[in-house]
Scaffold this motif. Structure first.
Motif, mmCIF file in Angstrom:
data_model
loop_
_atom_site.group_PDB
_atom_site.id
_atom_site.type_symbol
_atom_site.label_atom_id
_atom_site.label_comp_id
_atom_site.label_asym_id
_atom_site.label_seq_id
_atom_site.Cartn_x
_atom_site.Cartn_y
_atom_site.Cartn_z
ATOM 1 N N GLU A 180 -0.869 7.635 5.178
ATOM 2 C CA GLU A 180 -0.834 7.420 3.743
ATOM 3 C C GLU A 180 -1.432 8.603 2.978
ATOM 4 O O GLU A 180 -0.972 8.939 1.888
ATOM 5 C CB GLU A 180 -1.570 6.117 3.392
ATOM 6 C CG GLU A 180 -0.782 4.854 3.720
ATOM 7 C CD GLU A 180 -0.806 4.504 5.199
ATOM 8 O OE1 GLU A 180 -1.513 5.191 5.957
ATOM 9 O OE2 GLU A 180 -0.128 3.535 5.593
ATOM 10 N N THR A 181 -2.469 9.236 3.544
ATOM 11 C CA THR A 181 -3.024 10.428 2.904
ATOM 12 C C THR A 181 -1.987 11.541 2.871
ATOM 13 O O THR A 181 -1.835 12.246 1.858
ATOM 14 C CB THR A 181 -4.291 10.910 3.645
ATOM 15 O OG1 THR A 181 -5.280 9.875 3.602
ATOM 16 C CG2 THR A 181 -4.867 12.167 2.997
ATOM 17 N N TYR B 147 3.281 8.994 -3.833
ATOM 18 C CA TYR B 147 2.643 7.940 -4.625
ATOM 19 C C TYR B 147 2.690 8.252 -6.116
ATOM 20 O O TYR B 147 2.258 7.435 -6.925
ATOM 21 C CB TYR B 147 1.187 7.747 -4.189
ATOM 22 C CG TYR B 147 1.043 6.990 -2.896
ATOM 23 C CD1 TYR B 147 0.944 5.606 -2.884
ATOM 24 C CD2 TYR B 147 1.029 7.653 -1.674
ATOM 25 C CE1 TYR B 147 0.820 4.899 -1.706
ATOM 26 C CE2 TYR B 147 0.912 6.958 -0.484
ATOM 27 C CZ TYR B 147 0.808 5.581 -0.503
ATOM 28 O OH TYR B 147 0.699 4.888 0.680
ATOM 29 N N THR C 284 -4.697 3.742 -3.903
ATOM 30 C CA THR C 284 -5.428 4.999 -3.744
ATOM 31 C C THR C 284 -6.874 4.774 -3.309
ATOM 32 O O THR C 284 -7.465 5.636 -2.659
ATOM 33 C CB THR C 284 -5.398 5.827 -5.044
ATOM 34 O OG1 THR C 284 -5.862 5.030 -6.135
ATOM 35 C CG2 THR C 284 -3.997 6.329 -5.330
ATOM 36 N N ILE D 49 -6.619 4.705 0.347
ATOM 37 C CA ILE D 49 -6.332 6.036 0.877
ATOM 38 C C ILE D 49 -7.597 6.890 0.878
ATOM 39 O O ILE D 49 -7.976 7.486 1.896
ATOM 40 C CB ILE D 49 -5.220 6.716 0.045
ATOM 41 C CG1 ILE D 49 -3.896 5.974 0.250
ATOM 42 C CG2 ILE D 49 -5.069 8.187 0.433
ATOM 43 C CD1 ILE D 49 -2.790 6.412 -0.688
ATOM 44 N N TYR E 131 0.508 10.696 0.216
ATOM 45 C CA TYR E 131 -0.079 10.907 -1.117
ATOM 46 C C TYR E 131 -0.008 12.381 -1.505
ATOM 47 O O TYR E 131 0.403 12.733 -2.613
ATOM 48 C CB TYR E 131 -1.529 10.420 -1.125
ATOM 49 C CG TYR E 131 -2.302 10.832 -2.353
ATOM 50 C CD1 TYR E 131 -2.261 10.061 -3.511
ATOM 51 C CD2 TYR E 131 -3.062 11.994 -2.362
ATOM 52 C CE1 TYR E 131 -2.950 10.454 -4.648
ATOM 53 C CE2 TYR E 131 -3.760 12.390 -3.491
ATOM 54 C CZ TYR E 131 -3.696 11.618 -4.628
ATOM 55 O OH TYR E 131 -4.384 12.013 -5.759
ATOM 56 N N ASN F 176 -4.767 10.077 8.010
ATOM 57 C CA ASN F 176 -3.835 8.960 8.151
ATOM 58 C C ASN F 176 -2.528 9.247 7.419
ATOM 59 O O ASN F 176 -2.438 10.133 6.567
ATOM 60 C CB ASN F 176 -4.472 7.641 7.681
ATOM 61 C CG ASN F 176 -4.814 7.651 6.212
ATOM 62 O OD1 ASN F 176 -3.955 7.802 5.361
ATOM 63 N ND2 ASN F 176 -6.100 7.500 5.913
ATOM 64 N N TYR G 217 0.808 -1.211 0.000
ATOM 65 C CA TYR G 217 0.000 0.000 0.000
ATOM 66 C C TYR G 217 0.849 1.272 0.000
ATOM 67 O O TYR G 217 0.357 2.348 0.270
ATOM 68 C CB TYR G 217 -0.931 -0.011 1.224
ATOM 69 C CG TYR G 217 -1.698 -1.306 1.330
ATOM 70 C CD1 TYR G 217 -2.741 -1.587 0.455
ATOM 71 C CD2 TYR G 217 -1.344 -2.269 2.276
ATOM 72 C CE1 TYR G 217 -3.426 -2.793 0.520
ATOM 73 C CE2 TYR G 217 -2.019 -3.472 2.349
ATOM 74 C CZ TYR G 217 -3.060 -3.729 1.472
ATOM 75 O OH TYR G 217 -3.728 -4.922 1.540
ATOM 76 N N ARG G 218 2.144 1.101 -0.317
ATOM 77 C CA ARG G 218 3.040 2.256 -0.418
ATOM 78 C C ARG G 218 4.119 1.911 -1.423
ATOM 79 O O ARG G 218 4.225 0.776 -1.891
ATOM 80 C CB ARG G 218 3.664 2.588 0.943
ATOM 81 C CG ARG G 218 4.448 1.436 1.567
ATOM 82 C CD ARG G 218 5.000 1.788 2.931
ATOM 83 N NE ARG G 218 5.645 0.666 3.583
ATOM 84 C CZ ARG G 218 6.905 0.287 3.389
ATOM 85 N NH1 ARG G 218 7.660 0.959 2.526
ATOM 86 N NH2 ARG G 218 7.419 -0.735 4.044
ATOM 87 N N GLN H 123 -9.861 7.742 4.247
ATOM 88 C CA GLN H 123 -10.028 9.146 4.599
ATOM 89 C C GLN H 123 -11.501 9.538 4.621
ATOM 90 O O GLN H 123 -11.933 10.323 5.479
ATOM 91 C CB GLN H 123 -9.266 10.052 3.627
ATOM 92 C CG GLN H 123 -9.128 11.485 4.117
ATOM 93 C CD GLN H 123 -8.413 11.583 5.452
ATOM 94 O OE1 GLN H 123 -7.296 11.098 5.608
ATOM 95 N NE2 GLN H 123 -9.063 12.197 6.437
ATOM 96 N N MET I 277 -4.214 0.942 7.069
ATOM 97 C CA MET I 277 -3.504 2.210 7.043
ATOM 98 C C MET I 277 -2.932 2.518 8.426
ATOM 99 O O MET I 277 -3.432 2.033 9.440
ATOM 100 C CB MET I 277 -4.441 3.350 6.625
ATOM 101 C CG MET I 277 -5.032 3.200 5.232
ATOM 102 S SD MET I 277 -3.801 3.515 3.975
ATOM 103 C CE MET I 277 -4.635 2.880 2.521
#
Length: 595
Positions: free
Chosen positions: A362-363, A371, A339, A342, A366, A360, A88-89, A346, A562
């Motif tokens: 990851e947001t 990303y 995404t 993400i 991003y 979070n 996821y990354r 969110q 996440m």
């Protein structure tokens, strides 16, 4: 004639039963599947890797090797998330290259490679490496709709992938947003302009999938993705049994219908006897509103699962309304892993805790550009809210990542967990989950996927899902403890136990000790920070006696796949930390007390 790619062992069960189909259940029909006549079978990638080690406690590399042993004629393919691999990354280039080498060595013939943002820079290393090892490469375009997604946009993306020397262009309609006429237009334009082989992948969520395939084949599509009913339709791909009637001249003569019927009967019994509790009726309903919300099948089933765990399933419609708003604010990312996670996560956080009150990790990454480049600019006010004065990066994100393979190898050697080369990649991709998995393996608590539990065997039924439990070294009277064991850490509480001999899914339960006295409940009140959702404590960022400020991150909670930083609600001193790292917590559980 169009060739058929089967998704039963990957995308179909990912979309319908949250990727929970076990290896042992695949192996029982793998050789029959091999003789059906599919061009290829998608058996790996996507969420299968993560779910295997995290929930099924299976080694995904072992699954691939076993499937390769049983499937000798049909090509095996996987879905590769480009620089995200199966995670996821973004991961470093050395991890990506090594993963492709080992995946090919263990049996993958075809790599379907996509980037969630359609950023060809993120696909370049993966495509070149897959070609280098001699694999066939499908360059996938994530299809979506919105202000910026014109025919010219997609043709530009096709041109970028052809420049990278892909063998096939895949139109990846992960959210079922294609219409029959758009499919015809896009396939026709690509064929007339470039003449490259085209694969069309869609889902049945809106009810248009069969019509989409009809028009795509009419326009010249060379491949289509289907699954075998009953692991088909709904949020998965359309069933091949229906497609061969819809396209009898294009499909029928290549496939063994009787073998498909045999596999279908097996899957029907399997779902009814073992997995029916995972099959949510919402995933089977035709939902034209997907054209508004643009939520892929796998994302939809995961949203349902996540909201149920958070005891907020009644707010699903609010989350679906929020998703398009978040998507537009974040620059119109296509909703496909990562995404989709993400944006979806969110949106959940926005609905439950207020818009962008909790963001979070990851947001944040991003928005930083880690990303890749979004299809459209991120709204300035959202970027400012999330990053402050920090500026996003402009280079290929992978260029910023340091090599990781040797570091991971050294760590596993120090811990005594390294048994094979593939373990290094598993640890690089999912370090926390991998260490749990390797620990269980070293302690002998993982059973081979083809081995039945030893000792006295019993079935535990938890809300319609059967689990087989081997009870070693205990008297049958110990069964009174099994309901407690079975329901531990689960939101499902209806448990029944009966003797059994046929294998379902396996675990080994040791004789339980006498229950310890209940600890005094942790305080809940002003100054006590509680878990906003179920999850696992990854990192505690403060210590007792430390002074903290409002908004300062107290700990990192892994939830909904996440990492979420839990902020301090006020200035104060950390009086008491009620959890430790790796603890699993439920919604409302006290985490940290501040005074």
């Amino acid at each position: 004639m169009v060739r058929v790619i089967d998704t039963t062992f990957r995308d179909a069960h990912q979309s319908l039963i949250a990727t929970r189909l076990r290896t042992e259940d695949m192996l029982k029909i793998a050789e029959k599947m091999d003789r059906i006549g599919f061009y290829s079978m998608e058996v790996w990638g996507g969420a299968t890797f993560d779910v295997a080690i995290r929930y099924l406690r299976e080694d995904p590399w072992e699954r691939l090797r076993l499937l390769r042993e049983h499937i000798r004629k049909t090509k095996l393919q996987m879905l590769l998330r480009a620089q995200n691999i199966v995670g996821y990354r973004h991961y470093p280039d050395d991890v990506l290259k090594k993963f492709i080498e080992l995946a090919h060595k263990n049996g993958i013939d075809i790599f379907r490679i996509f980037d969630a943002l359609n950023d060809a820079r993120n696909m370049e290393v993966a495509i070149r490496k897959a070609k280098e090892v001699g694999a066939e490469v499908q360059g996938a375009i994530s299809y979506t709709t919105g202000k910026v997604f014109t025919l010219e946009y997609y043709m530009k993306k096709v041109e970028e992938l052809i420049a990278l020397d892909v063998d096939v262009i895949t139109i990846k309609d992960m959210a079922a947003l294609l219409t029959p006429w758009k499919a015809y237009e896009l396939v026709s334009e690509i064929k007339e302009t470039y003449g490259i082989p085209i694969n069309v992948h869609t889902h049945s969520t809106t009810g248009m999938a069969v019509a989409i395939y009809l028009k795509a084949v009419e326009a010249g599509a060379d491949f289509i993705d289907t699954a075998i009913s009953p692991l088909a339709f709904g949020t998965a791909q359309p069933g091949i049994q229906t497609i061969w009637h819809a396209l009898p001249e294009a499909v029928g003569s290549r496939l063994d219908r009787e073998l498909i019927h045999e596999v279908s009967r097996y899957l029907k019994n399997l779902l009814e006897e073992k997995y029916w509790g995972l099959l949510n009726k919402r995933t089977l309903m035709v939902n034209p509103y997907v054209l508004k919300y643009q939520v892929p099948g796998g994302m939809y089933s995961n949203l349902i699962s996540q909201l149920r765990e958070m005891k907020a399933l009644d707010r699903l419609d609010e989350v679906l309304e929020e998703i398009p708003r978040v998507r537009e604010e974040l620059g119109w990312p296509p909703l496909v892993t990562p995404t989709s996670q993400i944006v979806g996560t969110q949106a959940v956080l926005n609905v439950l805790f207020g818009r962008y009150k909790m963001i979070n990790e990851e947001t944040k990454n991003y928005v930083k550009g880690l990303y890749g480049r979004p299809p459209a600019p991120i709204k300035e006010e959202i970027q400012k809210l999330i990053l402050g004065d920090e500026k996003p990066i402009s280079c290929r994100p992978g260029e910023l990542l340091k090599p990781k393979v040797e570091e991971c190898r050294k760590k596993l050697e120090e811990l005594g967990y390294l048994e094979k080369e593939e373990d290094v990649l598993t640890y690089c991709l999912f370090p926390e989950v991998a260490l749990e998995f390797f620990k269980l393996r070293k302690e002998g608590k993982l059973k081979p996927v083809t081995e039945k539990p030893k000792g006295q065997v019993f079935k535990i039924n938890i809300n319609g899902i059967e689990y087989e439990v081997g009870v070693e070294g205990v008297d049958i009277s110990a069964l009174k403890y099994l309901p407690q064991i079975a329901s531990s850490g689960s939101t499902q509480r209806q448990v029944s136990v009966s003797s059994a001999s046929a294998p379902v899914s396996s675990a080994v339960v040791s004789a339980p000790a006498a229950p310890a006295p209940a600890a005094a409940p942790a305080p809940v009140g002003e100054g006590v920070v509680t878990a906003p959702m179920p999850g696992k404590v990854l990192k505690i960022l403060v210590s007792e006696g430390e002074e903290v400020k409002t908004g300062q991150a107290l700990l990192t909670l892994e939830a909904m796949k996440m990492e979420n930083e839990i902020p301090s609600p006020k200035d104060g001193i950390v009086k008491k930390i009620h959890v430790k790292e790796n603890d699993t917590v439920d919604t409302g559980q006290p985490l940290i007390e501040i005074e």
